[in-house]
Design a protein around this motif. Sequence first.
Motif, PDB file in Angstrom:
ATOM      1  N   THR A   1       1.431  -1.386  -0.051  1.00  0.00           N
ATOM      2  CA  THR A   1       0.007   0.109   0.088  1.00  0.00           C
ATOM      3  C   THR A   1       0.616   1.404   0.293  1.00  0.00           C
ATOM      4  N   THR A   2       1.998   1.171  -0.187  1.00  0.00           N
ATOM      5  CA  THR A   2       3.033   1.789   0.012  1.00  0.00           C
ATOM      6  C   THR A   2       3.282   3.208  -1.176  1.00  0.00           C
ATOM      7  N   ALA A   3       2.761   4.556  -1.379  1.00  0.00           N
ATOM      8  CA  ALA A   3       2.653   4.914  -2.037  1.00  0.00           C
ATOM      9  C   ALA A   3       4.127   5.512  -2.810  1.00  0.00           C
ATOM     10  N   PRO A   4       4.206   5.440  -4.333  1.00  0.00           N
ATOM     11  CA  PRO A   4       5.121   5.892  -5.200  1.00  0.00           C
ATOM     12  C   PRO A   4       5.781   7.026  -3.901  1.00  0.00           C
ATOM     13  N   SER A   5       7.589   6.917  -4.944  1.00  0.00           N
ATOM     14  CA  SER A   5       7.881   8.370  -4.533  1.00  0.00           C
ATOM     15  C   SER A   5       7.769   9.782  -5.020  1.00  0.00           C
ATOM     16  N   LEU A   6       8.040  10.733  -4.677  1.00  0.00           N
ATOM     17  CA  LEU A   6       7.890  11.880  -5.022  1.00  0.00           C
ATOM     18  C   LEU A   6       8.512  11.773  -6.627  1.00  0.00           C
ATOM     19  N   GLN A   7       9.023  11.613  -6.764  1.00  0.00           N
ATOM     20  CA  GLN A   7      10.242  11.771  -8.214  1.00  0.00           C
ATOM     21  C   GLN A   7       9.284  10.591  -9.072  1.00  0.00           C
ATOM     22  N   ALA A   8       8.957   9.687  -8.144  1.00  0.00           N
ATOM     23  CA  ALA A   8       8.122   8.467  -9.352  1.00  0.00           C
ATOM     24  C   ALA A   8       7.094   8.814  -9.688  1.00  0.00           C
ATOM     25  N   GLN A   9       6.037   9.616  -8.761  1.00  0.00           N
ATOM     26  CA  GLN A   9       5.268  10.009  -9.386  1.00  0.00           C
ATOM     27  C   GLN A   9       5.458  11.355 -11.055  1.00  0.00           C
ATOM     28  N   VAL A  10       6.657  11.735 -10.387  1.00  0.00           N
ATOM     29  CA  VAL A  10       6.876  13.082 -11.241  1.00  0.00           C
ATOM     30  C   VAL A  10       7.535  12.240 -12.633  1.00  0.00           C
ATOM     31  N   HIS A  11       8.172  11.582 -12.798  1.00  0.00           N
ATOM     32  CA  HIS A  11       8.731  11.205 -13.574  1.00  0.00           C
ATOM     33  C   HIS A  11       7.330  10.486 -14.964  1.00  0.00           C
ATOM     34  N   GLN A  12       6.176   9.704 -13.744  1.00  0.00           N
ATOM     35  CA  GLN A  12       5.010   9.006 -14.190  1.00  0.00           C
ATOM     36  C   GLN A  12       4.279  10.344 -14.449  1.00  0.00           C
ATOM     37  N   GLN A  13       4.111  11.259 -14.105  1.00  0.00           N
ATOM     38  CA  GLN A  13       3.603  12.720 -15.151  1.00  0.00           C
ATOM     39  C   GLN A  13       4.246  12.889 -16.367  1.00  0.00           C
ATOM     40  N   LEU A  14       5.481  12.336 -16.440  1.00  0.00           N
ATOM     41  CA  LEU A  14       5.892  13.307 -17.548  1.00  0.00           C
ATOM     42  C   LEU A  14       6.552  12.208 -18.519  1.00  0.00           C
ATOM     43  N   THR A  15       5.658  10.879 -18.769  1.00  0.00           N
ATOM     44  CA  THR A  15       5.862  10.055 -19.280  1.00  0.00           C
ATOM     45  C   THR A  15       5.052   8.802 -19.561  1.00  0.00           C
ATOM     46  N   LYS A  16       4.021   9.553 -19.228  1.00  0.00           N
ATOM     47  CA  LYS A  16       3.127   8.281 -19.725  1.00  0.00           C
ATOM     48  C   LYS A  16       2.083   9.212 -20.966  1.00  0.00           C
ATOM     49  N   GLU A  17       2.792  10.449 -21.619  1.00  0.00           N
ATOM     50  CA  GLU A  17       2.186  10.673 -22.430  1.00  0.00           C
ATOM     51  C   GLU A  17       2.528  11.924 -22.808  1.00  0.00           C
TER      52      GLU A  17
END
Length: 232
Positions: A84-100
């Motif tokens: 249930t651990t949320a992704p790290s901050l940098q992981a979330q930023v990376h996801q925002q920039l790479t999903k599309e």
Amino acid sequence: MKLFDQYKKDTPLSADQLEEISEQLIKAGLEQAQKEDWADKLRTEYGVDKPNTDKRVRLLPFFLTIAAGLALLLTLYILIPRQTTAPSLQAQVHQQLTKEIFPHSAIRKGASELDDLRHQFSQAYSGENFKLAITLGEQIIQLGNSSTDDLFFLGLCYLYDEQAEKAIPFFVPISQQINSSARFQREAQWFLALAYLKLEREQSAIPLLKEFEKTNSWKSRDATSLLQQINS
């Protein structure tokens, strides 16, 4: 009984191994209960009984087995980590920039050098060839008369190319336009916040993210998620 040998020696066991031991213990307890039932049937219907057997003594292993099984199940619940651990901050930023990537409208070739460069830029950007797009974008800026679109998408190219520091100067003037409905203002604010986060400048990003959070519109949920991660 290799698993029981590991358990008795305090050897670390996986979640699957602990669950298997628990099932074996409960199964053993049920088998013991069945044996007790057959013993009662043999004694009552056929007069066959085991000599010198105390029923209380025979029932003791059954209760101990069940207790051990329940204890192991409780251990599984308490000790096995749950995902249930949320992704790290940098992981979330990376996801925002790479999903599309942010879409760019196709630009047709034109008669002027500027129009031709913009066409080439849009092709490189849409093909995610950001290094080439940066080269073309800088040439557009050098020609003068650059538009908001030119600045905004060049900033995106730098951000997507892992050059967040160079992206910021392109986003700032667009994000600070007085007219809240100005072209790409909100988008520039969002990507500016992501650029700050990429550079670990959370205090610069927080006010921008809070603006998105309170609007309950585009990117508001993503902003809330990022703020929660910053404050965790």
